[in-house]
Design an enzyme around this catalytic site. Structure first.
Site, PDB file in Angstrom:
ATOM      1  N   LEU A 133       0.821  -1.203   0.000  1.00  0.00           N
ATOM      2  CA  LEU A 133       0.000   0.000   0.000  1.00  0.00           C
ATOM      3  C   LEU A 133       0.864   1.267   0.000  1.00  0.00           C
ATOM      4  O   LEU A 133       1.747   1.427   0.849  1.00  0.00           O
ATOM      5  CB  LEU A 133      -0.918  -0.013   1.221  1.00  0.00           C
ATOM      6  CG  LEU A 133      -1.946   1.123   1.308  1.00  0.00           C
ATOM      7  CD1 LEU A 133      -2.927   1.039   0.146  1.00  0.00           C
ATOM      8  CD2 LEU A 133      -2.689   1.058   2.646  1.00  0.00           C
ATOM      9  N   ASP A 134       0.593   2.159  -0.956  1.00  0.00           N
ATOM     10  CA  ASP A 134       1.263   3.457  -1.071  1.00  0.00           C
ATOM     11  C   ASP A 134       2.775   3.325  -1.197  1.00  0.00           C
ATOM     12  O   ASP A 134       3.525   4.229  -0.813  1.00  0.00           O
ATOM     13  CB  ASP A 134       0.934   4.356   0.133  1.00  0.00           C
ATOM     14  CG  ASP A 134      -0.542   4.720   0.195  1.00  0.00           C
ATOM     15  OD1 ASP A 134      -1.188   4.744  -0.869  1.00  0.00           O
ATOM     16  OD2 ASP A 134      -1.050   4.969   1.304  1.00  0.00           O
ATOM     17  N   ALA A 135       3.250   2.200  -1.742  1.00  0.00           N
ATOM     18  CA  ALA A 135       4.697   1.984  -1.837  1.00  0.00           C
ATOM     19  C   ALA A 135       5.140   1.606  -3.247  1.00  0.00           C
ATOM     20  O   ALA A 135       6.254   1.122  -3.436  1.00  0.00           O
ATOM     21  CB  ALA A 135       5.126   0.894  -0.851  1.00  0.00           C
TER      22      ALA A 135
END
Length: 289
Positions: free
Chosen positions: A232-234
């Site tokens: 997530l968000d990476a």
């Protein structure tokens, strides 16, 4: 004078850095009577990786477009350990937009599309809420309400797959879509799902980054657009920007400034993807000018 753009081929590639690789690739193009109109390259010296994007006109090119990939793979890719993709300017991409209730990024993209800024088709808007159906009506784009919840995610994603397949979608933009996609969904569109995160990653990940920023007393806020991965968000970062703030700014003012950033950053990332100017390697991107 004919100002229409001539059909082009676009090669994006990376390989172990080695002497003469630019000459090898350009010789392939020029020997076959291709006219190079764009070339940009970068060497990651730390990891020994060479990246290049080259575009050439097909008007007098001696190899038929449908045979270029086969020729290039046989003559060069294996020999020089190239990872590559060949695209054609005549192949207009199809972009689906996923959105929830916040409209700022959606309307910004639809306005750019209507103004003719982007060489892309938008065949469908998909949302887990019905609130923005009016945007589809205003811009003449089919709007699909798919009420995804934690309990019905698998079933609803199957419906989304059917819609995306029916519209022959090439890539997806999450315009503040407030749902986490499943790993199965992400695997279907590797490096073809673009997200906007309302902070300057990797700082302030997760929910309410503007509140986190306010509590922390930061002097800059930012926005980050990236490809979606299972982390997530990476995912690989495509575009980022910041705005200066002060102790006088309230949370509402931070949110307002942040939404302006989100629109700009997301649109820049989408434009680079449409222009086929992004190369991904591991979890990083090379974004050509």
């Amino acid at each position: 004078m004919d100002n229409r753009k001539k059909p082009t081929a676009i090669l994006r590639m990376h390989c172990p850095d080695q002497p003469g690789i630019i000459a090898v690739i350009t010789d392939f193009i020029t020997t076959n009577r291709g006219n190079i109109i764009y070339l940009d390259q970068y060497v990651d010296r730390q990891n020994g990786i060479f990246y290049m994007r080259v575009e050439w006109e097909l008007e007098n090119f001696m190899i038929p477009a449908e045979k270029i990939d086969e020729y290039f793979n046989t003559l060069y890719a294996r020999r020089y350990e190239l990872t590559y993709r060949i695209s054609f300017s005549t192949r207009r991409q199809r972009m689906a937009i996923f959105v929830s209730k916040m409209s700022h990024c959606l309307y910004d993209m639809l306005a750019r599309h209507m103004a003719g800024e982007w060489d892309v088709d938008i065949p469908v808007i998909i949302s887990n809420h019905p609130d923005l159906a009016i945007a589809g009506e205003q811009f003449g784009i089919p709007f699909e309400h798919i009420p995804v919840t934690r309990d019905n995610k698998e079933e609803m994603e199957k419906r989304e797959f059917e819609i995306l397949d029916r519209h022959k979608v090439d890539f997806i933009v999450l315009a503040r879509y407030m749902q986490v996609l499943s790993e199965d969904f992400i695997r279907r569109y590797p490096n073809r799902i673009i997200n906007i995160h309302h902070s300057f990653l990797p700082a302030f990940v997760g929910a309410k980054p503007y509140h986190q920023a306010y509590e922390r007393g930061v002097k800059l806020i930012g926005a980050t657009s990236h490809y979606v991965t299972a982390d997530l968000d990476a995912g690989p970062i495509i575009e980022q920007d910041v705005a200066r703030i002060s102790h006088k700014d309230t949370i509402d003012e931070l949110v307002k400034k942040g939404r302006d950033l989100e629109k700009i950053v997301l649109s820049r990332a989408v434009e680079k993807h449409i222009q086929r100017k992004i190369l991904t390697y591991n979890n990083k991107t090379v974004v050509f000018s």
